[in-house]
Design an enzyme around this catalytic site. Structure first.
Site, PDB file in Angstrom:
ATOM      1  N   ASP A 105      41.291  52.950  38.649  1.00 48.94           N
ATOM      2  CA  ASP A 105      41.587  51.546  38.395  1.00 48.94           C
ATOM      3  C   ASP A 105      42.814  51.059  39.155  1.00 48.94           C
ATOM      4  OD1 ASP A 105      41.966  48.987  36.573  1.00 48.94           O
ATOM      5  OD2 ASP A 105      40.090  49.932  35.978  1.00 48.94           O
ATOM      6  N   TRP A 113      38.695  47.705  35.035  1.00 49.81           N
ATOM      7  CA  TRP A 113      37.501  47.995  35.834  1.00 49.81           C
ATOM      8  C   TRP A 113      36.818  49.259  35.337  1.00 49.81           C
ATOM      9  CZ3 TRP A 113      36.780  43.545  37.405  1.00 49.81           C
ATOM     10  CH2 TRP A 113      37.755  42.767  38.039  1.00 49.81           C
ATOM     11  N   ASP A 114      37.596  50.222  34.846  1.00 56.32           N
ATOM     12  CA  ASP A 114      36.991  51.421  34.269  1.00 56.32           C
ATOM     13  C   ASP A 114      36.116  51.069  33.074  1.00 56.32           C
ATOM     14  OD1 ASP A 114      37.782  53.749  35.753  1.00 56.32           O
ATOM     15  OD2 ASP A 114      39.825  53.429  35.070  1.00 56.32           O
ATOM     16  N   PHE A 115      36.641  50.250  32.187  1.00 59.32           N
ATOM     17  CA  PHE A 115      35.860  49.867  31.014  1.00 59.32           C
ATOM     18  C   PHE A 115      34.635  49.043  31.403  1.00 59.32           C
ATOM     19  CE2 PHE A 115      39.770  50.702  28.414  1.00 59.32           C
ATOM     20  CZ  PHE A 115      39.194  51.642  27.582  1.00 59.32           C
TER      21      PHE A 115
END
Length: 402
Positions: A136, A165-167
């Site tokens: 991220d 962005w990871d989530f």
């Protein structure tokens, strides 16, 4: 529980860090059996901070792996790899579903899985679409978000601590998996699905219109705590607290003027400027002037007095708080219902959360993370039919964990 929407589904998760584990956790919270594959001794995120003060166990790892089963396998050994492949491709209409972010494991490729089960669905989460790594923090810098964040009087890039962005990549993975499963149920087709973290970020900023804006207008200047394109600003109260005010709609704008007693002054300002503050773009253009008109009202009141007036008028607002304030609310029972306390084995009481999806107004159950490898024997017995003698042989050979 049997009434959960994904009850009966079996997903094999072979992933670490945020995106893949968050996808698996979401599926588990919706009722799926999520079997997490862990190397013996744990993966690279097994001890990641934050950690519990007393035990040193990772709060991070245990929080992202709630509700899953943990299978510990020596994935460097041929027998261990065979076991993992067998789990991932086990028969059943609700099986053959895989989420992974494995790098450099050709033995676990889609082709290897499809050779065993033609209708397997594999969702791979990677860094760059071309195969390179990304997290991220590196993705945010690449797409320019760090240039937009921070005080208006500096151009020093500011990293965002939330791995957004990871989530989002994890949520995209769950959507992809369930969409492919829907198609498989109708056509019998499997799927080789790949999601790059960098693509998720680029798609996000493109879908907000930010890249098109830059092409037309150039890089956007920083705005500090002002909201871009509408009126939103932070104000300091008489007791040195801080609140955020946002007026997106004409109703919210009218409520803000009413609460602060500035309606007439703002109307006169509109006439003087030839502006129409019912248009959010014009509120944005004149944001500094509008904020200057309202600051004395906040500066003359405590945060509690301001809060009462803002809430009564229907203003969209919030206090600036620390996470310790959220914890304090939870401890005294006034926090939001989505949070819950669970007794995590090896750690003790932790603050956990329900899946934010409510069905018929109610949150689903809250689970805990299995200890590393705790479900190894049960999973291999139930899914692959291994008997006690074979499981004991695999343990003695160091192929599976105790």
């Amino acid at each position: 529980m049997s009434g959960q929407p994904l009850a009966g589904l079996r997903v094999v998760e072979f992933a670490s860090f945020v995106a893949g584990p968050s996808a698996g956790m979401t599926l588990a919270q919706l009722g799926a059996q999520v079997i997490r594959i862990d190397p013996l001794g744990g993966g690279p995120d097994y001890r990641r901070w934050p950690v519990a003060r007393a035990s040193g166990e990772s709060l991070y790892w245990n929080s992202l792996n709630r509700g899953k089963q943990s299978v510990a396998v020596d994935v460097r050994s041929p027998e261990g790899r065979e076991l993992v492949l067998a789990l991932a491709t086990a028969p059943g209409a609700d099986a053959g579903l895989v989420v992974d972010n494995a790098v450099g494991r050709p033995w676990f490729s889609y082709e290897a899985l499809a050779a065993r089960r033609a209708d397997v669905i594999k969702v791979h989460i990677g860094g760059q679409a071309g195969g390179g790594p990304a997290v991220d923090y590196t993705v945010n810098t690449e797409v320019g978000v760090t240039d937009l964040t921070g005080p208006a009087d500096t151009r020093t890039p500011v990293n965002h601590v939330l791995p957004a962005w990871d989530f989002l990549a994890g949520t995209t993975a769950t959507t992809a998996l369930l969409a492919a499963l829907h198609r498989r149920e109708r056509t019998g087709e499997g799927a080789d699905l790949r999601i790059a973290l960098a693509d998720v970020a680029l798609a996000g900023v493109a879908n907000l219109g930010w890249l098109s804006e830059v092409r037309e207008r150039g890089d956007r200047p920083r705005h500090g705590n002002f909201v871009y394109g509408t009126f939103g600003a932070d104000f300091v109260t008489a007791d040195a607290e801080r609140v955020m005010i946002v007026a997106l709609t004409p109703r919210q704008w009218a409520a803000l003027g009413s609460a602060t007693g500035t309606t007439k002054v703002l109307a006169a300002l509109e006439e003087s400027l030839g502006a129409d503050f019912t248009d959010e773009a014009q509120r944005y253009t004149h944001r500094e002037t509008i904020a200057a008109v309202m600051r004395p009202w906040f500066g003359a009141r405590s945060v509690d007095a301001a809060a009462a007036a803002l809430t009564e008028a229907g203003v969209l607002w919030s206090r600036y708080r620390r996470m310790s304030d959220v914890v304090a609310d939870f401890e005294d029972g006034t926090g939001p219902e989505v949070l819950a306390s669970v007794d995590q084995p090896g750690i003790g009481p932790v603050i956990s959360a329900h899946n934010p999806i409510r069905e018929n107004g109610a949150y689903g159950p809250v689970g805990v993370a299995s200890a590393l490898g705790a479900d190894t024997a049960r999973v291999f017995a139930d899914v692959l039919g291994l008997d006690a003698a074979e499981l004991d042989r695999l343990r003695r050979a160091g192929v599976i964990g105790d």
